[in-house]
Every structure is written in C-alpha cells, then in structure tokens.
Scaffold this motif. Structure first.
Motif, PDB file in Angstrom:
ATOM      1  N   LEU A  96     -37.748  20.099 -22.253  1.00 19.15           N
ATOM      2  CA  LEU A  96     -39.007  19.834 -22.935  1.00 19.15           C
ATOM      3  C   LEU A  96     -39.634  18.555 -22.409  1.00 19.15           C
ATOM      4  CD1 LEU A  96     -37.157  21.256 -25.353  1.00 19.15           C
ATOM      5  CD2 LEU A  96     -39.157  20.621 -26.633  1.00 19.15           C
ATOM      6  N   THR A  97     -40.938  18.566 -22.242  1.00 20.91           N
ATOM      7  CA  THR A  97     -41.688  17.362 -21.905  1.00 20.91           C
ATOM      8  C   THR A  97     -42.723  17.155 -22.997  1.00 20.91           C
ATOM      9  OG1 THR A  97     -41.396  17.726 -19.528  1.00 20.91           O
ATOM     10  CG2 THR A  97     -43.145  16.219 -20.190  1.00 20.91           C
ATOM     11  N   LEU A  98     -42.693  15.976 -23.605  1.00 20.24           N
ATOM     12  CA  LEU A  98     -43.659  15.616 -24.637  1.00 20.24           C
ATOM     13  C   LEU A  98     -44.719  14.723 -24.007  1.00 20.24           C
ATOM     14  CD1 LEU A  98     -41.174  14.694 -27.507  1.00 20.24           C
ATOM     15  CD2 LEU A  98     -42.476  16.820 -27.248  1.00 20.24           C
ATOM     16  N   GLU A  99     -45.987  15.013 -24.322  1.00 15.56           N
ATOM     17  CA  GLU A  99     -47.101  14.235 -23.788  1.00 15.56           C
ATOM     18  C   GLU A  99     -48.127  14.009 -24.887  1.00 15.56           C
ATOM     19  OE1 GLU A  99     -47.677  15.428 -19.253  1.00 15.56           O
ATOM     20  OE2 GLU A  99     -47.669  17.197 -20.578  1.00 15.56           O
ATOM     21  N   THR A 129     -47.703   8.334 -24.522  1.00 15.56           N
ATOM     22  CA  THR A 129     -48.220   6.986 -24.304  1.00 15.56           C
ATOM     23  C   THR A 129     -48.537   6.346 -25.650  1.00 15.56           C
ATOM     24  OG1 THR A 129     -49.200   7.692 -22.210  1.00 15.56           O
ATOM     25  CG2 THR A 129     -50.051   5.648 -23.182  1.00 15.56           C
ATOM     26  N   VAL A 130     -48.119   5.086 -25.811  1.00 14.83           N
ATOM     27  CA  VAL A 130     -48.422   4.344 -27.027  1.00 14.83           C
ATOM     28  C   VAL A 130     -49.562   3.385 -26.726  1.00 14.83           C
ATOM     29  CG1 VAL A 130     -47.530   2.764 -28.781  1.00 14.83           C
ATOM     30  CG2 VAL A 130     -46.014   4.490 -27.769  1.00 14.83           C
ATOM     31  N   LYS A 131     -50.669   3.561 -27.448  1.00 13.64           N
ATOM     32  CA  LYS A 131     -51.828   2.673 -27.309  1.00 13.64           C
ATOM     33  C   LYS A 131     -52.133   2.087 -28.686  1.00 13.64           C
ATOM     34  CE  LYS A 131     -53.901   4.449 -23.197  1.00 13.64           C
ATOM     35  NZ  LYS A 131     -55.098   4.736 -22.478  1.00 13.64           N
ATOM     36  N   PRO A 132     -51.557   0.909 -28.967  1.00 13.42           N
ATOM     37  CA  PRO A 132     -51.746   0.317 -30.297  1.00 13.42           C
ATOM     38  C   PRO A 132     -53.157  -0.213 -30.499  1.00 13.42           C
ATOM     39  CG  PRO A 132     -50.467  -1.152 -28.905  1.00 13.42           C
ATOM     40  CD  PRO A 132     -50.695   0.112 -28.114  1.00 13.42           C
TER      41      PRO A 132
END
Length: 187
Positions: A96-99, A129-132
C-alpha cells in the motif's frame, strides 16, 4: 531479544536475529505486516541498538487481490475520524502507498496505523505530506517543551534548530526507540 519477539502476533521461531556493532538484522517470515512491524519495534527498544535491517518476508495465510485490499484500505481510512478525505491509497502486489496532504503529523500516523493491520498486505509506504498551519515563531519553543515532557527522551542531549518551517533535531540518544520518540515529540 527473543522474549521481545515472542509478543502477540509474532512468532519468534520464524525470525532470525543477527547483531553486529549496534545493528540488528532480522530475517525470516511472518504471516502479517503488523507482526513484521511488531518484531521491528521490539528490537528498537533494546538499549544500544542503533539500526535495524528488516529482511522479514510477509507471507499471508490467504491471497487477496489488490482490489480487495484497496477497498479494505479505503474503508479503514474512512473509519478513522482523524484521517482526512485528502488521503488516498494505491495498492500494487499487496504493498500500500498512502498519499495526500494533511495539517498534522498525528493524521499521517493515524492513516498508517489504520491500514497496517489489514489482511493480505506486505508493506505500507506512507508518503503523506504534512503542511502545518501554525506560525514558525512558536514552533521551536513548543518542540523544546515537548521533548522535556517525554520521559523516555533525555532532552539535555538534543538540540533543536529551525529553518523556515523545517525542524531539525540533532544530538545523541541511547536507542532507536528514543530517537523515534524524540521525533514524535517534535511533531
């Protein structure tokens, strides 16, 4: 290490452990991806372990199609309220690849945890990707405070540097587990 690997879901008799200069190599097989993760996490808790090489093969009891695995993954992601709908999954030969993009690290972690125990998978690649949306000025003080709150981390030996919105931790810790906990505290 054998006792650590004998936890729920793992079968230590199928896993070989080789130790050399602080690096642990695990070989053998498990019936599930979650058992593989449990074995890896177990050895990371051992004091003095600086690296883990996992060559454990996942051999599920039953074969499932990628379509079935993808459907289960979508349902598992939807079932977790902390995983936003921006997360997508791709399945290829049981991997599995989570995006997608999320605001918080706990959301990325929750997505990985939601699918890690699915039957028929042999791996998860979490490319979310985490973009706070927090101000950069508050980050460094918050990270330092978080490190000091974590009992397993000796924060006196960790330095925090901030470059724009990227936090870098440097210094010395006594185990892989302590390193991972410092990273979790920073997030």
């Amino acid at each position: 290490i054998f006792q650590l690997l004998s936890g729920p879901g793992t079968h230590a008799s199928r896993i070989a452990v080789i130790a050399s200069d602080g690096v642990i190599t695990l070989t053998g097989s498990t019936r599930s991806y979650s058992a593989k993760l449990a074995a890896e996490e177990s050895v990371k808790r051992v004091r003095g372990v600086r690296g883990v090489v996992s060559e454990i093969q996942v051999t599920p009891l039953s074969e499932r199609t990628d379509t079935d695995v993808a459907k289960d993954a979508v349902h598992a992601l939807r079932a977790h309220v902390s995983v936003p709908r921006t997360v997508t999954v791709t399945v290829h030969r049981g991997a599995l690849t989570l995006e997608g993009v999320v605001e918080w690290m706990f959301q990325k972690t929750a997505a990985g945890a939601a699918v890690a125990h699915l039957d028929g998978i042999n791996g998860v690649v979490n490319q979310i990707t985490v973009k706070p949306s927090v101000s950069v000025g508050e980050i460094e003080a918050d990270v330092v405070a978080a490190l000091h709150r974590i009992a397993v981390v000796d924060a006196r030996h960790i330095r925090v540097a901030l470059d724009d919105s990227t936090v870098t931790l440097s210094g010395h810790v006594s185990s892989c587990h302590e390193k991972e906990e410092a990273g979790r505290a920073a997030w």
